[in-house]
Write a protein that holds these residues in place. Sequence first.
Motif, PDB file in Angstrom:
ATOM      1  N   THR A  90      40.660  54.134  52.094  1.00 40.07           N
ATOM      2  CA  THR A  90      42.049  54.617  51.976  1.00 40.07           C
ATOM      3  C   THR A  90      42.924  54.004  50.955  1.00 40.07           C
ATOM      4  O   THR A  90      42.833  52.730  50.780  1.00 40.07           O
ATOM      5  CB  THR A  90      42.626  54.752  53.418  1.00 40.07           C
ATOM      6  OG1 THR A  90      42.845  53.188  53.835  1.00 40.07           O
ATOM      7  CG2 THR A  90      41.521  55.400  54.328  1.00 40.07           C
ATOM      8  N   GLY A  91      44.083  54.908  50.680  1.00 39.69           N
ATOM      9  CA  GLY A  91      45.082  54.213  49.653  1.00 39.69           C
ATOM     10  C   GLY A  91      44.877  54.577  48.193  1.00 39.69           C
ATOM     11  O   GLY A  91      43.997  55.320  47.973  1.00 39.69           O
ATOM     12  N   ASP A  92      45.825  54.452  47.680  1.00 38.73           N
ATOM     13  CA  ASP A  92      46.040  55.035  46.314  1.00 38.73           C
ATOM     14  C   ASP A  92      45.924  53.810  45.424  1.00 38.73           C
ATOM     15  O   ASP A  92      46.917  53.048  44.976  1.00 38.73           O
ATOM     16  CB  ASP A  92      47.326  55.515  45.944  1.00 38.73           C
ATOM     17  CG  ASP A  92      47.621  56.164  44.868  1.00 38.73           C
ATOM     18  OD1 ASP A  92      46.570  56.212  44.042  1.00 38.73           O
ATOM     19  OD2 ASP A  92      48.542  56.817  44.463  1.00 38.73           O
ATOM     20  N   PHE A  93      44.740  53.677  44.868  1.00 40.13           N
ATOM     21  CA  PHE A  93      44.391  52.698  44.050  1.00 40.13           C
ATOM     22  C   PHE A  93      44.962  52.984  42.549  1.00 40.13           C
ATOM     23  O   PHE A  93      45.261  51.882  41.776  1.00 40.13           O
ATOM     24  CB  PHE A  93      43.047  52.342  44.077  1.00 40.13           C
ATOM     25  CG  PHE A  93      42.594  51.617  44.973  1.00 40.13           C
ATOM     26  CD1 PHE A  93      42.476  50.247  45.474  1.00 40.13           C
ATOM     27  CD2 PHE A  93      42.068  52.604  46.010  1.00 40.13           C
ATOM     28  CE1 PHE A  93      41.988  49.843  46.578  1.00 40.13           C
ATOM     29  CE2 PHE A  93      41.578  51.809  47.351  1.00 40.13           C
ATOM     30  CZ  PHE A  93      41.406  50.530  47.455  1.00 40.13           C
ATOM     31  N   SER A  94      45.188  54.149  42.250  1.00 39.74           N
ATOM     32  CA  SER A  94      45.781  54.403  40.602  1.00 39.74           C
ATOM     33  C   SER A  94      47.220  54.180  40.733  1.00 39.74           C
ATOM     34  O   SER A  94      47.470  53.860  39.693  1.00 39.74           O
ATOM     35  CB  SER A  94      45.675  56.118  40.634  1.00 39.74           C
ATOM     36  OG  SER A  94      46.536  56.852  41.586  1.00 39.74           O
ATOM     37  N   GLU A  95      47.798  53.920  41.949  1.00 44.11           N
ATOM     38  CA  GLU A  95      49.333  53.459  41.867  1.00 44.11           C
ATOM     39  C   GLU A  95      49.497  52.074  41.628  1.00 44.11           C
ATOM     40  O   GLU A  95      50.104  51.673  40.392  1.00 44.11           O
ATOM     41  CB  GLU A  95      49.916  53.716  43.277  1.00 44.11           C
ATOM     42  CG  GLU A  95      51.384  53.332  43.129  1.00 44.11           C
ATOM     43  CD  GLU A  95      52.196  53.503  44.630  1.00 44.11           C
ATOM     44  OE1 GLU A  95      53.116  52.882  44.680  1.00 44.11           O
ATOM     45  OE2 GLU A  95      51.399  53.972  45.402  1.00 44.11           O
ATOM     46  N   ILE A  96      48.506  51.432  41.691  1.00 48.93           N
ATOM     47  CA  ILE A  96      48.283  49.925  41.566  1.00 48.93           C
ATOM     48  C   ILE A  96      47.949  49.884  39.833  1.00 48.93           C
ATOM     49  O   ILE A  96      48.748  48.949  39.259  1.00 48.93           O
ATOM     50  CB  ILE A  96      47.290  49.137  42.219  1.00 48.93           C
ATOM     51  CG1 ILE A  96      47.843  48.996  43.688  1.00 48.93           C
ATOM     52  CG2 ILE A  96      47.099  48.112  41.659  1.00 48.93           C
ATOM     53  CD1 ILE A  96      46.821  48.186  44.772  1.00 48.93           C
ATOM     54  N   VAL A  97      47.227  50.479  39.377  1.00 54.00           N
ATOM     55  CA  VAL A  97      46.717  50.590  38.047  1.00 54.00           C
ATOM     56  C   VAL A  97      48.153  50.822  37.179  1.00 54.00           C
ATOM     57  O   VAL A  97      48.299  50.198  36.308  1.00 54.00           O
ATOM     58  CB  VAL A  97      45.669  51.422  37.717  1.00 54.00           C
ATOM     59  CG1 VAL A  97      45.519  51.554  36.155  1.00 54.00           C
ATOM     60  CG2 VAL A  97      44.294  50.996  38.446  1.00 54.00           C
ATOM     61  N   LYS A  98      48.661  51.879  37.827  1.00 53.03           N
ATOM     62  CA  LYS A  98      50.158  52.494  37.055  1.00 53.03           C
ATOM     63  C   LYS A  98      51.219  51.283  36.990  1.00 53.03           C
ATOM     64  O   LYS A  98      52.013  51.107  36.130  1.00 53.03           O
ATOM     65  CB  LYS A  98      50.428  53.560  37.636  1.00 53.03           C
ATOM     66  CG  LYS A  98      49.639  54.758  37.217  1.00 53.03           C
ATOM     67  CD  LYS A  98      50.015  56.037  37.955  1.00 53.03           C
ATOM     68  CE  LYS A  98      49.001  57.157  37.838  1.00 53.03           C
ATOM     69  NZ  LYS A  98      49.229  58.336  38.944  1.00 53.03           N
ATOM     70  N   LYS A  99      51.287  50.613  37.989  1.00 52.64           N
ATOM     71  CA  LYS A  99      52.323  49.609  38.342  1.00 52.64           C
ATOM     72  C   LYS A  99      52.254  48.218  37.558  1.00 52.64           C
ATOM     73  O   LYS A  99      53.032  47.432  37.482  1.00 52.64           O
ATOM     74  CB  LYS A  99      52.351  49.385  40.097  1.00 52.64           C
ATOM     75  CG  LYS A  99      52.982  50.581  40.588  1.00 52.64           C
ATOM     76  CD  LYS A  99      54.556  50.917  40.052  1.00 52.64           C
ATOM     77  CE  LYS A  99      55.319  52.123  40.897  1.00 52.64           C
ATOM     78  NZ  LYS A  99      55.240  51.769  42.368  1.00 52.64           N
TER      79      LYS A  99
END
Length: 265
Positions: free
Chosen positions: A72-81
């Motif tokens: 679960t969770g948004d791993f793409s957000e980590i890549v973007k941040k």
Amino acid sequence: MLRLFYFFRTSPRVAYGSRHSSLSNDLTFTGTIMIDLSHSENQVHCVTNFHDLVSTPYNGMVNAICWTRKLTGDFSEIVKKVALSGNITTIEQEELYALQLSEQGQLAREILINDLQALKTHGASPTLNVINHYDRDENYPFFPTDVYSFHVDRSPIPTDTFLCTYYGESSEILPNSQVQQKILIPEIRDELRKLYHGAEEGFDSFLSEHFFDLHYQATPNAHPTSLGIGHLWRLAIDHPESKVPPCIHRAPKEKPGQSRLLMIC
């Protein structure tokens, strides 16, 4: 020099998420997560927890252990941040903690930190990378030795390769029966001899010193197995005490504009 290992084809298998059951046609189910193992020739063993991932021995044809998971969770957000630097950016744990994330991003971060800690406790040295692309080997156009080529890992001591793709394209593996060691292909071997100017008895050492012997060419009918997203894998490598052939794998070609979030050690 590495030996080649060849296995006989067995009946197809497919694996799913967390609970195991078997059917007469040799399909393996583990919950709700599907990994297509139909061409893996029984080289993959699936488990449902970290303890089994690190403790299950390789045996016979099995040289890849997979902890199948639906994360679960948004791993793409980590890549973007993450502030990217170059082709490959390593994310330190302190940087992960400092990211301002949404609720879904926080769930992804918690999973990453838990995986990092579990692997460190096991004695591994994991790194978390955002990968735009790897450097290509342009020194030998007829024989690139970069990670996009099917290859095995080698160590002088017993160890394993662990990896998990959380976002982006995932790595692939091949059964040892579906490849040929490149240095044994006559036309490639002839080209390699042109690079070598020493005595004949030193040729094999030359191949090993330049890592040519770690690379393999897929056979015409080969079918790679994708390692998928979110699954944590343990791959056998070439070391003196190994009882199974090393797992042959390669990095994926990244999609334009899409980075990859990978943990590896």
